[in-house]
Design an enzyme around this catalytic site. Structure first.
Site, short mmCIF file in Angstrom:
data_model
loop_
_atom_site.label_atom_id
_atom_site.label_comp_id
_atom_site.label_asym_id
_atom_site.label_seq_id
_atom_site.Cartn_x
_atom_site.Cartn_y
_atom_site.Cartn_z
N GLY A 145 0.84 -1.19 0.01
CA GLY A 145 -0.07 -0.10 0.06
C GLY A 145 0.94 1.17 0.09
CB CYS A 146 0.23 4.52 -1.54
SG CYS A 146 -1.64 4.97 -0.64
CE1 TYR A 147 -1.16 8.28 3.96
CE2 TYR A 147 -3.20 7.28 3.50
CZ TYR A 147 -2.60 8.42 3.63
OH TYR A 147 -3.31 9.53 3.49
#
Lengths: 341, 341, 341, 341
Positions: A145-147
């Site tokens: 995921g990006c975060y």
């Protein structure tokens, strides 16, 4: 090499498509719509791409027949079901959604509020955090995921080297609106988003267990971290501002050594002591830039990482996984022009 | 009542002027330019205000003769010198700059990198954090800084009630560009600021000692806090995201009680458990909105406060100090229309 | 092939550098600073580019010796003098500044308020509007201005085909702030630019005579056009909204035919009847998208063109000129990924 | 005086409510929801207003009994039906929607694509363009549209004094997103609107016939004008950039005289020759600022007007109509603080 792409219409999907078209080891890209029954011209849904391709109806046998591997860039909850025939056939998949990222089915059900993939499939899935694991040999790669990417890369050198009190970790993460995708919502209505900051999913973001799963691999004692997300009035980019207490006796030198040793040979990570990156300096690129500093007064370490959420936080890291999987050059297809200014 | 205003041309100065013109207890406002030798029409420098007034040359005797009090809204370092005759004469002053905010001359020199005011003058100065002190009876009021206001109001209930481990305090503060004033700089050049986040003065912001001075009044053991500032791509507003460990045994109920007891009768503060404010909901008003939540997993308390930096963070709080000083209605002149949307 | 670039530090200069580094016919790019006496590392001035190159001191003989051609991307007024030895030597130059764009020395003096280049040098210069002229065989190419490009491309089919009353042309052009460059100014101070529109140089923009010079090549009777420029609260892009009366008897079919015939084989121009482009759809690309429509009620034709001012409006068109000059593939080096979203 | 307000929840509705609460001649404001069956707390739908009021169920008899007049701020098409009992009773109404603005039922049907109000009701309605007509004595006032207000005020002096060729009028109007209201749409999705310009309703905006109706009152020969609208990446404000040919022989003096004579005694209009207003200078106020200039080369007159679409373009002008209707001070309730910066 022919590759398939399921889900070109989303924001990261269209970026991934453009990257694949320029990839030196890709001959052709076949597009599929996961809920599509008949072919549709790409032009009709994404005229900005100016490409003559068609989006083909979804058929797993067809995908496996006409491609050497496939990317899935669809919403959470979709590949839990769709991926089964590919997993059964050991056909190479890179999955950009969250379905196969968590180690525990219970955690998935709790944080995603959806039915979890079968245990055997979860075991088959490889978490593709490219800077710390290699997807070589993997058949099913779950792209981070990006975060999670921004946060783990910021904290890794400190956790791996046991320099911090892991109960003190605080992450104040901020994201532009492209992370929320194309779906209309009140919080991404321009008159509401503009000139505003909005917190969301405080203590409930589904990337929290993903981060903790990974950190625990390096230090079993890492507890659940404090993590908040704030929506910014800009389109692209994530900044993760991380704070954590240094263990007693840890010096600036120790901290610097940890970052230098961890990242000195990582093409897409630049970590600098005492210089904090701006968000914009990575937009349009696959870089993760990190600034860090031990505050001698508070004995807190501040670590700030920035990524383009659609590149290093999604499509760019997916290309890195692709390169690892098939043993292409690590930076193949990722020599991108930064958006300046 | 006639009031003087030195420094109408800055962002908060012009807001203060507009507030004073509408204040029910103010008859007239006389404007002065602190480095001005001859009168200048306000129209020529601030046509947007559409006011016929003149900015008069600076003369302290003249100011004291023609006004019952004076506001200074000038850059840091100016009132250290200028304020002397007013302090000597015990003439009522509200000073929006930082010169007289810190308790210690050494701290001022260290953080502001300027010569400090004399000790006797510092003693005469009253720190006007209106929600916790009263400016009634004070002659020289030092109006709090914008970041300091947002941060102290967020932390006060927890520090006053000794609910937290004060060595764990982390503040991730964000501000729009109006806080940086009218001076041109690279970091506020539109092409640089837009679609960007920029950290600045990490661990070196001059509001840190101001915050700590105040927190120590409530709990002597509060150490220097971890405090970072990030420049946002928007014009108005501050958000202070604060994180701190609850002491062992502290419950959600304890936290809620602290906020309710501290703020239930404060006109301009709204504190809500579990609901985090958006930045925009206070813009154009004198409100400080606060959301807070004890995370039962990490035992961290998240407290997020938002203010309009030019109002509650500057001119609005200055009006509150003015009201306290002269015993006017506490909210006189502050019934403002929010900027919606 | 080795190429020189004078002026990498400006916004379009750094974009041009990135394009040249990826150009299939370029072996190496040598950087020069036009007022520089000693070499300087590019990293120190443009760390975002992450390139190890040096910016070399300026020396025309050295430039001609070590390169087969040179790009100048400097402020207006600089190449008037600097270009002389290159012009004398017939050494290939592409000049992105305005010095050699106008046909008349008097016009240059009037609109640029600077001393004009010598007549003989002006005659040697070729105006490189790539969609209508070819730079093949030219040695000194003057690359068109950003507003001029957007406006001329919008109007060309109508002027060439004599479909309009040219005395009625009105252009309402809008630009992002990157067009104003890196120099700090009040109008590009974030707090001033944001949430604002600002007109500038109304009736005085130096691209007006450039536009008219070109239109007159197609129709001698074209008079000075009505042209205004508005600064937008965004970084990249130009939109030229053009209005002009159709001549009596001209039909929608005539208008459409003109655009189709003019642009059907132009790689980087997409003209569509009745569909108006958004600004964003060309950002990051070298495209000029155009929408046009004859209003049957007012008999006005609305033509809206959009470009990325740093690409088709500067560095991208410079690459097209480079390709024409050296007979490379017309779109070599210009297969760019659009900024989406 | 008690006033009713139907439709507080929209953007202009909530601004109107705040203005009414501060109006010196208003004792109380009763809120109604036009499709509401039971009372609802205002707090629950608009917490930002921090008001304890209730929104009452809709009942025309009840509204007329408890108020001396009523404002309708609802979507187009609603008051066509709802207003009937008020029109029949000659009860004072100020209607901010478009239903009763056009003179002809056919035009309404064509441009709004809805069933038109009855002829007798249309005749009863007064078009409340406060700078040119007076609502004194009127019972049903139709408040002008935002684009119509900005455009008519820009063109009025020239049309009234017959200084221009009215067949040459071109209006390039731009608006922030608040004009599009709260409804979610693709074009107002932040990732789409931000860093973008989008044209909409080219040649089809429903304010075109409203503008022409009014201009024809001054000059019967005014034809349909050329009018385009562009959506800006900002929240509040309209700029109407107008272009028109001066009649032969018309001088700068003539143009200036027309603006001076028309507007010299208008409190809320500032017209200046040769100085073009920025959008921001009117935001938060009821002002319409206008800049104009005759271009001696093209003989075109450029007129640029700016308004806050929610104030002078909606709620502010509605208050002016209210003041005229009841013979209150013309600027009562409109001494607003500009949003600076």
């Amino acid at each position: 090499m022919n590759v398939g792409l399921v889900g070109v219409t989303g924001y990261s999907g269209s970026v991934l498509y453009e990257l694949l078209l320029r990839h030196p080891n890709v001959d052709s890209v076949n597009l599929y719509g996961h809920s599509q029954k008949v072919a549709q011209s790409l032009e009709s849904v994404l005229p900005q791409l100016r490409r003559g391709a068609n989006i083909l109806p979804y058929d797993s046998a067809d995908i496996m027949k006409n491609n050497q591997m496939v990317f899935f860039d669809v919403s959470a909850g979709v590949t839990t079901e769709l991926a089964k025939p590919f997993l059964d056939a050991n056909f190479p998949v890179i999955d950009l959604a969250g379905d196969y990222r968590l180690k525990s089915r219970d955690a998935y059900k709790k944080w995603y509020k959806k039915e979890a993939p079968d245990e055997k499939y979860l075991k088959q899935s490889h978490y593709g955090l490219v800077d710390f694991t290699s997807s070589k040999g993997a058949t099913y790669v779950s792209n981070p995921g990006c975060y999670a990417t921004a946060t783990i890369l910021a904290l890794a050198p400190l956790v791996i080297n046991h320099l911090i009190d892991t109960t003190s970790i605080v992450v104040d993460a901020k994201s532009g609106t492209s992370g929320a995708g194309k779906s209309l919502s009140e919080s991404t209505h321009f008159s509401q988003t503009n000139e505003n900051l909005q917190l969301y999913k405080v203590n409930h973001h589904q990337h929290i267990p993903e981060i903790v799963d990974q950190l625990k691999d390096w230090d079993e004692d890492v507890p659940y971290i404090q993590f908040t997300t704030t929506l910014l009035p800009l389109t692209r980019g994530i900044m993760a501002s991380c704070y954590t207490k240094a263990k007693s006796g840890i010096t600036e030198e120790d901290v610097k050594n940890a970052f230098v040793q961890t990242y000195s040979d990582h093409t897409f990570i630049n970590a600098t002591e005492g210089v904090f990156p701006t968000l914009k300096q990575v937009i349009g690129t696959n870089f993760c830039d990190i600034g860090y500093q031990l505050n001698p007064v508070t004995h807190q370490i501040v670590i700030v990482s920035v990524i383009d959420n659609l590149l290093k936080g999604a499509a760019g890291q997916a290309i890195q996984n692709f390169n690892q999987m098939f043993e292409f050059k690590p930076d193949a297809g990722l020599d991108l022009i930064p958006v300046l200014p």
